[in-house]
Design an enzyme around this catalytic site. Structure first.
Site, short mmCIF file in Angstrom:
data_model
loop_
_atom_site.label_atom_id
_atom_site.label_comp_id
_atom_site.label_asym_id
_atom_site.label_seq_id
_atom_site.Cartn_x
_atom_site.Cartn_y
_atom_site.Cartn_z
N GLU A 43 4.78 11.11 14.79
CA GLU A 43 6.08 10.66 15.32
C GLU A 43 7.12 10.44 14.23
O GLU A 43 8.30 10.24 14.52
CB GLU A 43 5.92 9.34 16.10
CG GLU A 43 4.97 9.40 17.28
CD GLU A 43 3.57 8.97 16.89
OE1 GLU A 43 2.77 8.72 17.79
OE2 GLU A 43 3.29 8.88 15.67
N LYS B 170 6.18 8.36 11.24
CA LYS B 170 5.89 7.02 10.70
C LYS B 170 6.23 6.92 9.22
O LYS B 170 6.64 5.87 8.74
CB LYS B 170 4.42 6.69 10.93
CG LYS B 170 4.04 6.52 12.40
CD LYS B 170 2.58 6.20 12.59
CE LYS B 170 1.68 7.35 12.27
NZ LYS B 170 1.80 8.48 13.22
N GLY C 55 17.92 12.83 11.36
CA GLY C 55 17.65 13.89 10.40
C GLY C 55 16.43 13.49 9.58
O GLY C 55 15.98 12.35 9.63
N ARG D 78 -24.63 1.46 10.39
CA ARG D 78 -24.99 0.65 9.23
C ARG D 78 -25.75 1.44 8.16
O ARG D 78 -26.62 0.91 7.47
CB ARG D 78 -25.78 -0.59 9.67
CG ARG D 78 -24.89 -1.59 10.37
CD ARG D 78 -25.64 -2.54 11.25
NE ARG D 78 -26.19 -1.83 12.41
CZ ARG D 78 -26.70 -2.42 13.48
NH1 ARG D 78 -26.74 -3.73 13.55
NH2 ARG D 78 -27.18 -1.72 14.48
N GLY E 169 -1.29 12.30 8.38
CA GLY E 169 -0.33 12.91 7.46
C GLY E 169 1.06 12.39 7.70
O GLY E 169 1.52 12.28 8.83
N HIS E 170 1.74 12.01 6.61
CA HIS E 170 3.12 11.56 6.69
C HIS E 170 3.97 12.47 5.80
O HIS E 170 3.57 12.76 4.67
CB HIS E 170 3.29 10.13 6.18
CG HIS E 170 2.52 9.10 6.95
ND1 HIS E 170 2.32 9.18 8.30
CD2 HIS E 170 1.90 7.97 6.55
CE1 HIS E 170 1.62 8.13 8.71
NE2 HIS E 170 1.35 7.39 7.66
N THR F 139 -1.23 17.45 7.83
CA THR F 139 -2.59 17.51 7.30
C THR F 139 -3.31 18.77 7.74
O THR F 139 -3.97 19.43 6.95
CB THR F 139 -3.38 16.27 7.76
OG1 THR F 139 -2.77 15.10 7.20
CG2 THR F 139 -4.82 16.34 7.30
N GLY G 163 16.36 8.01 14.16
CA GLY G 163 16.39 9.05 13.15
C GLY G 163 17.24 10.22 13.61
O GLY G 163 17.02 10.76 14.69
#
Length: 427
Positions: free
Chosen positions: A14, A16, A414, A142, A40-41, A299, A412
């Site tokens: 989105e 982030k 752009g 575990r 992925g950002h 990503t 946002g």
């Protein structure tokens, strides 16, 4: 206690990174609390574009301490490669803190992930093949390897042996693959110990002390609400909790310390991978959204599936996260449409449904009910205030806000760091 959670309110992707980066100059700590390098950002600073996968976006903000929390699963090779790449571009990464309790993605986790997905064939989930799910499974079973285990060879060896006892049976007898050697896996993992050592810390203590000192801490989720293992479109989800509650367990803070929860909402909807998607478009509009919005996974490199805005999902995200604000991204992508459809409800078996159905079967059969909103043709990328937007763009934002159940505090217009309209301060 100025603790904020920032998370995706749809299926991830989105924007982030842009939102975190916007707050970066005012934030003392940015904490990733779940997921791994399957997130992925993309952050654009001036004419520079940075693709971050494992590192918190705050790594690009001078004066901000980036933290990888205990709820994250860490591939050491990816982390070190990402740090090296940023260092080569002149970014100071020395302040990074890595939780000693974070789990390590081992070579055998990656192998199991890939062969399992191939084995499933048409029933595959659409994982990134990076070992995320198997690592979380080891954590729950575990037999997981934590960062701190890299500094005790005896414990590390015992844990790798325990994990491979079962995995080698599966690899050889079910998938007809070669067994993986314990000593080889241990040797590879030990090779990362010295390189990671400068970053390893008791991050739970650090974060809570920061909050006690009235520092501003931002908790950053990967993926999105509809990919949450408990609250998403199961089984087409990630293996952790990107929702707001995940910040508490994934970073080690109590819920009473969180003062604001910000949902990142794209002005339309996208998702990567398999699973239901009621507003998905298979026509020229879908292709235009993909092209104009640059909708390719940071990503995965996969084209994102594109569709119109889904208010049902937005309302659901508001509810399960306790959202106090929205950051609406990519409004500029919608410039040029005469009319813009918005999904206000679903039709399921001939009945109108205005809330997300809890039944997977119903959600798979949900058909979008659209309301048409007038579009705009003016360039909005230079807008600095809400009043600078064309009237129809203003009305679109107001309609989405009313349908979604929380105020839109930033928009946002752009990809750039400065291409944002801030309506209400998040701090």
């Amino acid at each position: 206690m100025p603790a904020l959670v920032l998370l995706g309110a749809q299926w991830g992707d989105e924007g982030k990174g842009k939102a975190t980066d916007l707050l970066g100059g005012s934030v003392d700590y940015v904490v990733r609390y779940q997921g791994g390098n399957n997130a992925g950002h993309t952050v654009v600073v001036g004419d520079q574009k940075y693709a971050l996968h494992l590192l918190p976006s705050g790594i690009l903000s001078p004066g901000c301490t980036p933290v990888i929390g205990n709820g994250v699963v860490v591939d050491p090779s990816v982390l070190l490669s990402e740090l090296s790449g940023l260092n080569e571009r002149g970014v100071d990464t020395s302040k990074l803190l890595l939780s000693g309790n974070a789990h390590i993605i081992t070579p055998y986790n990656v192998t199991v992930d890939k062969v399992t997905e191939r084995f499933l064939g048409k029933r595959k989930i659409g994982t990134t093949g990076r070992g995320i799910g198997p690592t979380y499974a080891d954590k729950i079973n575990r037999v997981g390897i934590r960062v701190q285990d890299l500094y005790d060879e005896s414990i590390l060896t015992q844990k790798v042996e325990a994990a491979l006892d079962v995995k080698n049976q599966i690899l050889t007898k079910l998938y007809n693959r070669r067994a993986m050697a314990v000593d080889q896996a241990v040797e590879e993992l030990l090779g990362y110990a010295d390189k990671l050592a400068p970053y390893v810390a008791d991050t739970v203590l650090v974060i809570n002390q920061a909050l006690e000192e009235d520092k501003v801490v931002l908790f950053e989720g990967g993926q999105g609400t509809l990919l949450d293992i408990d609250h998403g479109t199961y089984p087409f989800v990630t293996s952790s909790n990107p929702t707001a509650g995940g910040a508490c367990t994934g970073a080690g803070v109590g819920p009473t310390k969180i003062s604001r929860v910000i949902g990142i909402l794209k002005a339309y909807t996208t998702r990567v991978g398999a699973g239901p998607f009621p507003t998905e478009l298979f026509d020229e509009d879908g292709e235009a959204l993909r092209r104009i919005g640059g909708e390719r996974g940071v990503t995965t490199g996969r084209d994102r599936r594109c569709g119109w805005f889904d208010a049902v999902i937005a309302r659901y995200a508001t509810r399960v996260n306790g959202l106090t604000d929205f950051f609406l991204t990519k409004l500029d992508v919608l410039t040029g449409w005469e009319q813009i459809p918005v999904c206000v409800a679903y039709e399921i078996d001939g009945k109108r449904v205005e809330e997300l159905p809890y039944s997977q079967t119903d959600f798979h059969h949900a058909k979008p009910v659209y309301e048409m909103l007038p579009g705009w043709s003016e360039d909005i990328s230079k807008a600095k205030s809400f009043s600078d937007l064309p009237k129809n763009a203003q009305n679109y934002v107001k309609a989405l806000e009313e349908m979604s159940g929380a105020p839109i505090s930033a928009i946002g217009v752009g990809p750039g760091r400065d291409e944002t309209i801030e309506i209400n301060s998040f701090l």
